[in-house]
Design an enzyme around this catalytic site. Structure first.
Site, PDB file in Angstrom:
ATOM      1  CG  HIS A  78      -4.411   0.545  -4.029  1.00  0.00           C
ATOM      2  ND1 HIS A  78      -3.738   0.579  -2.825  1.00  0.00           N
ATOM      3  CD2 HIS A  78      -5.377  -0.396  -3.883  1.00  0.00           C
ATOM      4  CE1 HIS A  78      -4.284  -0.290  -1.986  1.00  0.00           C
ATOM      5  NE2 HIS A  78      -5.266  -0.900  -2.604  1.00  0.00           N
TER       6      HIS A  78
ATOM      7  NE  ARG B  36      -3.526  -2.213   2.847  1.00  0.00           N
ATOM      8  CZ  ARG B  36      -3.270  -3.313   3.550  1.00  0.00           C
ATOM      9  NH1 ARG B  36      -2.088  -3.445   4.168  1.00  0.00           N
ATOM     10  NH2 ARG B  36      -4.151  -4.277   3.657  1.00  0.00           N
TER      11      ARG B  36
ATOM     12  NE  ARG C 258      -2.797  -3.626  -1.329  1.00  0.00           N
ATOM     13  CZ  ARG C 258      -2.359  -4.401  -0.344  1.00  0.00           C
ATOM     14  NH1 ARG C 258      -1.061  -4.606  -0.192  1.00  0.00           N
ATOM     15  NH2 ARG C 258      -3.209  -4.977   0.486  1.00  0.00           N
TER      16      ARG C 258
END
Length: 297
Positions: free
Chosen positions: A243, A147, A246
């Site tokens: 993000h 994150r 991720r």
């Protein structure tokens, strides 16, 4: 019990018994303050509220224009609040027990292809000191699935590059060990040993991995701006954020056949259900898994 003392007691419970981070405690507190605001119009106390009152409150929140995901978060705060009151013997019956969550559409995450990621990283100007740092940032985001808050808070003392692991502090101040691959290790070592050593570090920031040229920590917004600028330079048209790296990390692992529990552990998800969203991206992998392992096949 009045609302002010109930909220103060709830905050202590969240901090001492549930060990939540300050941001989480603040979010929960705001949710209960909304309930107190609603209850104030009808002179309801925390211990006198019924299920019907809570349902009216959810309708009231809905009329304020809150989206279902925000309503669900508020409902989670209410359930935690009444669990605390029940444990503290302020109430005998939990009125929130049968309170239903609003239906939330599950949005599939945006991801980047491996070629897109390579083009974005290739767009970094490595002739500038911040270029070495930015490459390390992207390699760690994609290589470890962090994150953005985990990246900005990453500490030098939590890097174990000799054994290819880093220790990360995630949601709720929970720590986890995450493997780190060769490309990310090399990029980190270049930044730390060749560039960061020449940065005048601000007092109190000495242990942070990523700093700006003034020696201060990087903000989430700054990371977002770096990525947007590089995506534009690379000609990547998708709307992306930190993000997205991720999501791409998790998606590419699942597509490659990684065990879902292992991916869950690396991402720091509390529930496997959260991790399962990534399986939609590789139906062929799921199909082959069923064919390979189901006894009827």
């Amino acid at each position: 019990m009045n609302w002010q003392s109930a909220i103060k007691g709830f905050q202590s419970y969240l901090k001492l018994e549930r060990s939540l981070a300050p941001n989480s405690i603040e979010a929960y507190s705001r949710d209960i303050e909304k309930l107190a605001q609603f209850a104030g119009d009808t002179d309801l106390k925390p211990e006198t509220i019924t299920l019907a009152d809570l349902r009216r409150f959810i309708n009231w929140v809905n009329e304020l224009g809150m989206i279902p995901s925000s309503q669900a978060r508020i409902l989670s705060g209410i359930k935690a609040f009444y669990k605390y009151l029940l444990m503290d013997d302020v109430i005998k019956v939990d009125p929130s027990e049968l309170l239903e969550s609003p239906k939330i559409a599950r949005k599939l995450p945006d991801t980047l292809g491996y070629d897109d990621i390579n083009r974005i990283i290739a767009a970094i100007d490595l002739s500038k000191p911040e270029g070495t740092r930015n490459k390390a940032i992207l390699e760690v985001l994609y290589g470890c699935g962090l994150r953005v808050s985990e990246l900005t808070e990453l500490k030098l003392s939590n890097l174990y590059l000799d054994i290819e692991f880093i220790k990360v502090t995630g949601k709720g101040s929970k720590e986890r060990l995450v493997p780190i691959g060769g490309a990310a290790v090399k990029a980190l070592q270049l930044w730390i040993n060749e560039v960061r050593v020449h940065v005048p570090v601000k007092k109190g920031e000495e242990d942070l991995v990523f700093l700006n040229r003034r020696g201060s920590r990087l903000s989430r917004v700054y990371i977002f701006m770096i990525i947007k600028e590089l995506a534009a330079l690379a000609g990547v048209k998708k709307t992306i954020s930190p993000h997205t790296f991720r999501h791409s990390f998790a998606t590419h692992l699942v597509e490659g056949g990684a065990d879902l529990r292992a991916v869950q552990e690396m991402l720091g998800h509390e529930s496997i259900t959260t991790t399962e969203i990534y399986t939609h991206l590789d139906r062929e992998y799921l199909k082959s898994t069923i064919i390979q392992f189901h006894p009827r096949n």
